[in-house]
Write an enzyme that holds these catalytic residues in place. Sequence first.
Site, mmCIF file in Angstrom:
data_model
loop_
_atom_site.group_PDB
_atom_site.id
_atom_site.type_symbol
_atom_site.label_atom_id
_atom_site.label_comp_id
_atom_site.label_asym_id
_atom_site.label_seq_id
_atom_site.Cartn_x
_atom_site.Cartn_y
_atom_site.Cartn_z
ATOM 1 N N PHE A 12 3.292 4.097 5.049
ATOM 2 C CA PHE A 12 3.459 2.892 5.880
ATOM 3 C C PHE A 12 4.769 2.166 5.529
ATOM 4 O O PHE A 12 5.638 1.960 6.395
ATOM 5 C CB PHE A 12 2.238 1.994 5.655
ATOM 6 C CG PHE A 12 2.426 0.547 5.988
ATOM 7 C CD1 PHE A 12 2.825 0.152 7.267
ATOM 8 C CD2 PHE A 12 2.194 -0.436 5.033
ATOM 9 C CE1 PHE A 12 2.980 -1.207 7.577
ATOM 10 C CE2 PHE A 12 2.342 -1.777 5.330
ATOM 11 C CZ PHE A 12 2.745 -2.168 6.605
ATOM 12 N N ARG A 159 -12.133 -1.157 -10.713
ATOM 13 C CA ARG A 159 -11.173 -1.729 -9.757
ATOM 14 C C ARG A 159 -9.811 -1.972 -10.417
ATOM 15 O O ARG A 159 -8.766 -1.804 -9.826
ATOM 16 C CB ARG A 159 -11.730 -3.046 -9.215
ATOM 17 C CG ARG A 159 -10.723 -4.000 -8.576
ATOM 18 C CD ARG A 159 -10.071 -3.318 -7.404
ATOM 19 N NE ARG A 159 -8.999 -4.051 -6.792
ATOM 20 C CZ ARG A 159 -9.131 -4.791 -5.707
ATOM 21 N NH1 ARG A 159 -10.305 -4.950 -5.160
ATOM 22 N NH2 ARG A 159 -8.079 -5.359 -5.170
ATOM 23 N N TYR A 162 -6.213 0.452 -11.350
ATOM 24 C CA TYR A 162 -4.969 0.498 -10.572
ATOM 25 C C TYR A 162 -3.971 -0.531 -11.088
ATOM 26 O O TYR A 162 -2.824 -0.217 -11.403
ATOM 27 C CB TYR A 162 -5.333 0.241 -9.107
ATOM 28 C CG TYR A 162 -4.176 -0.074 -8.197
ATOM 29 C CD1 TYR A 162 -3.313 0.930 -7.750
ATOM 30 C CD2 TYR A 162 -3.949 -1.376 -7.757
ATOM 31 C CE1 TYR A 162 -2.269 0.627 -6.898
ATOM 32 C CE2 TYR A 162 -2.908 -1.683 -6.900
ATOM 33 C CZ TYR A 162 -2.066 -0.671 -6.477
ATOM 34 O OH TYR A 162 -1.030 -0.969 -5.630
ATOM 35 N N ARG A 213 -7.796 -0.302 3.907
ATOM 36 C CA ARG A 213 -7.716 -1.717 3.551
ATOM 37 C C ARG A 213 -8.134 -2.585 4.741
ATOM 38 O O ARG A 213 -8.345 -2.099 5.842
ATOM 39 C CB ARG A 213 -6.308 -2.037 3.058
ATOM 40 C CG ARG A 213 -6.090 -1.497 1.660
ATOM 41 C CD ARG A 213 -4.657 -1.667 1.220
ATOM 42 N NE ARG A 213 -3.768 -0.874 2.054
ATOM 43 C CZ ARG A 213 -2.447 -0.893 1.939
ATOM 44 N NH1 ARG A 213 -1.872 -1.673 1.044
ATOM 45 N NH2 ARG A 213 -1.701 -0.130 2.716
ATOM 46 N N ARG A 238 -6.375 -13.765 0.983
ATOM 47 C CA ARG A 238 -5.154 -12.961 0.893
ATOM 48 C C ARG A 238 -4.073 -13.659 1.697
ATOM 49 O O ARG A 238 -4.372 -14.334 2.698
ATOM 50 C CB ARG A 238 -5.372 -11.559 1.497
ATOM 51 C CG ARG A 238 -6.352 -10.677 0.733
ATOM 52 C CD ARG A 238 -5.805 -10.289 -0.646
ATOM 53 N NE ARG A 238 -6.668 -9.333 -1.316
ATOM 54 C CZ ARG A 238 -7.671 -9.669 -2.146
ATOM 55 N NH1 ARG A 238 -7.946 -10.930 -2.388
ATOM 56 N NH2 ARG A 238 -8.380 -8.727 -2.741
#
Length: 362
Positions: A12, A159, A162, A213, A238
């Site tokens: 992307f 989680r 990463y 996502r 976010r």
Amino acid sequence: MKTVCVVGVAGFIGSHLLHALLHETDYRVIGLDKEAPDKISRVLLRSDRVEFTQVDVARSSAALADAIERSDVVINLAAICNPSEYIRQPVATIHSNFTDAQECIELCVRHKKHLVHFSTCEVYGRTLSSFGLPAEDAANSVLDEETSPMVLGPLSAQRWNYACAKALAERLIYAHGAEEPGWRFTIVRPFNWIGGRMDYVPGLDGRADGQPRVIASFMSALMRDEPLVLVDGGVAYRSFCYIEDAVEAVLRMLERPERAAGLAFNVGNPENSIEIASLARLMGELYEELTGQRRGATVSIPGTEYYGKGYADSDLRLPSMRLVRERLGWAPSTPLRGALKRTMAAFIAQYGERLAKEKGAA
Ligand code: UGA
């Protein structure tokens, strides 16, 4: 003419960056990716300024070394960056974000090439305000490159594998920078960049399962007329930054390497901060504006059920813009509605017809 090597060019961000590099600079581009360049237009691929090779650099260090040697600057985008994969493939997540990055970092050090390494806003983890410290105090809620702590969770919360791998890669880069004063590096921490071609729609693109996502996940649900899943009720926030704004920041890092070197930069849009439950409502409203169809029912699912055991979440991601403004004179300009509408229109153009046929056949 200078040459930039873009590792992960077919994803992307890479596909948008390639477009900007060809239209707004005179760089030659050596693009590497393990995936086929389906997100890149044929016109760009045919440019005599582009050399694309489909290769997994984790398995072919010779290809990576050759590309780096022939470049002036290296942009490393390659990585697993989807939260559902952190739970599904925790070991691969660590290798992709640390071990594989290490090779690229060390080759750049050895050949003294400016490395622009893509890290993540997720290295900050949770904000101090999520532990009860007052959110009105910016030190507890706004994420600043030079002052904010990095607060990850316990070992069992996979989680954070990463973020931890990304943070270690950042520290390795910084350590090399300290030991090799002549070597230039820049670290980018993207804050939820959005735009067309991001992620995938489950069941299409050759991807049968998995959860993309949030934007792709909500678009998939809207186009299929299914409920939008609010993970843990959608209480996390976010801030979304439009991809075209974001790639301008990266171009400035290439244009002014002396201003960008030795630093990690937040690249995001704090004006576009929104709670996920409100994002679902807004996307429902925009979907109706774009298609005339009223959709957007929601269902809340616990994160550990939706993604699996070990899921945890960042509560709030507000980037401080101080450093990127001071050093690069960059600020984002696309408001949330505009960024979402353009992103959603791109999804509808890419998938709408195929999904309508899928529905007709059912
Ligand atoms: C991801 C990566 O982990 C980051 O490294 C990356 O920088 C970031 O995306 C990004 O795009 O910049 P995250 O923001 O958690 O992080 O990714 P999403 O899967 O888009 O989740 C955003 C929020 O929406 C989370 O609270 C998640 O639980 C929620 N969500 C996601 C839903 O409520 N429903 C969904 O269907 C998907």
